[in-house]
Design an enzyme around this catalytic site. Sequence first.
Site, short mmCIF file in Angstrom:
data_model
loop_
_atom_site.label_atom_id
_atom_site.label_comp_id
_atom_site.label_asym_id
_atom_site.label_seq_id
_atom_site.Cartn_x
_atom_site.Cartn_y
_atom_site.Cartn_z
CB VAL A 372 -0.96 -0.02 1.20
CG1 VAL A 372 -1.68 1.32 1.36
CG2 VAL A 372 -1.98 -1.15 1.06
CG ASP A 373 3.99 3.51 2.86
OD1 ASP A 373 3.24 4.49 2.68
OD2 ASP A 373 4.86 3.49 3.75
CG ASP A 374 6.72 0.80 -2.37
OD1 ASP A 374 7.59 1.51 -2.89
OD2 ASP A 374 6.95 0.07 -1.39
#
Length: 628
Positions: A372-374
């Site tokens: 999710v962060d990337d």
Amino acid sequence: MTLKDGIEREINRIISILIRDQTKDGSWDYTFETGIATDAYMIILLRTFEINDEMLIQALVQRIAGNQEDNGSWKLFHDADEGDSSSTIQAYYALLYSGYVSKQEPRMRAAKKFILENGGIERAETFTKTLLAMTGQYTWKSLLPLPIEIILFPLSSPLNFYDFSVFGRANIAPLLILSHFKYKKTTSRTPDLSDLFARGTNTEFEHRNEDWRNLLTSMKDQLKQMTDKPADLKRKAVRAAEQYMLKRIEPDGTLLSYFSSTFLMIFALNALGYTLKNPMMVKAINGLRNMAVQIGDDLHIQYTTANVWNTALISHVLQDAGVPWSHNVIQRANHYLLSRQHTQFGDWVLRNANTMPGGWGFSTINTINPDVDDATASLRSICELTEVQPNYQQAWTRGIKWILSMQNDDGGWPAFERGVDKKWLSLAPIQGAEYLLLDPSTADLTGRTLEFFGNYSSMNKEHPAIRKGVKWLKNNQRKDGSWYGRWGICYIYGTWAALTGMAAFGKSTIDPSIKKAADWLRSIQNPDGGWGESCKSDIERTYVPLRDSTLTHTAWAVDAFIAVSDKSTPEIEKGIAYLIDQGEKEDWTNNYPKGQGMAGGFYIHYHSYRYIWPLLAMSNYRRKFLGQ
């Protein structure tokens, strides 16, 4: 020089460095540095398979030896009270196995003394003991009794293989094979580490181990009732574990692009009969070799590459600092990111069956393990291009849908998979079980996802996903006002992510949660205007000051204040002044870990962070308070 002039100078300095450091393919390949464990394991791998790459081995010996402390130990981070037992065992073993260091050298005698004084090999963590068992130094029966049949347990079972996180599964699958065969490989050069046993015990571990064994035995018995041929069941399980690995090999030959899982896979494939002549073995070993990176005079084997993460963050902060999307450096970066959006289904689809691929991974060769962060970082970067280029609009739409679909039922966001949070698994007798086996909602992922939706999409605060996300953050704020950040160090990081996320949907210091968090951040600011947090926070699970300020921690804290403040404040201006005055400093704080993979075992120094986060904080200050 005024604060405004200082900001302009420092922003331009960092921009010029980042433009200079961009690679030919448009990415940034700043080092992902993780201590000496991967260097030690690489030496042991090469020597065990009698791959006599002397130049590589000698270079790794130099790095390992150069990081030894005066008391003979190796530390995980600068301000650790003493050395780390497992790291010291790994380093000691690798140096001996290299053949370039003798047991009789003073530094090795000091290392041995430290190991024995700290409980010997018996006190090493699980993966170090596994390394020792694989290479004939430890008995398999003393390790976690995880039966290989677990990979066949149905999803309806109280415990099944897919209850573990994807990172856990990538490491456990080869471990199941190695443990099943009681694999052991030695050579004529294998050192004898029998003198590192202190003959101690760990009663608490054994008690937990027994409880775990009883649970697994009962489940194993249930499976046996399903067949009258246990041997066939084992063969089926071995085949399933092998296929799990083979189906998740990345183009460079690594297993999900992680060093540890690839290292274990190489040994597991050997246990299954694969020889060094097998192309898969060759490619996997070369994949690990290609993780090598030069750091000053030393060579380091990275745990993975961080190109997508670096590139997404840098492209975004450059644009935030005023570099237009039409600039060649941004065009090249975003072209690289567009080429790295995932089109294949990964394990995430098991609990998210109605969503098409659309995320991004962390490393340059990651194709099936998005996070999710990337994904949000990459979408921030390409945001401006969605208005002018249809292919970016398509990527944007796919990415937004994927991120929304990844929200957990509790309202927060995980890193890799939905619903992987059986908290009782954290009691497993494995060091760092909470980190290895679970992938829960976290403040950092939830906060950064909310910040993305609030500042870069048309979503408003009444959207159900947003309301649930904000509610999750408020429910998970600590009593002191902070939040724990899972993937960074640690409470400053989590608090920054939470505050910027809530501020993106209109929350300010009027909100009690925001005010409480701001008061906490204010209370821990250092006299020099900066902030710094120790990795001990991660181990003790409470904020521990570093006593020195770092550029990254200062940038996170300042950016959090900027997000929730209507006007500049003394703490903001002192923090900005620190970033300006100390931007070019060179000391141990620049190399101090700002990320973590597992508390007490795995910390990360991102070489890009000293540029990314100060640039973001100063750019946001300039836009909000200077009107530029």
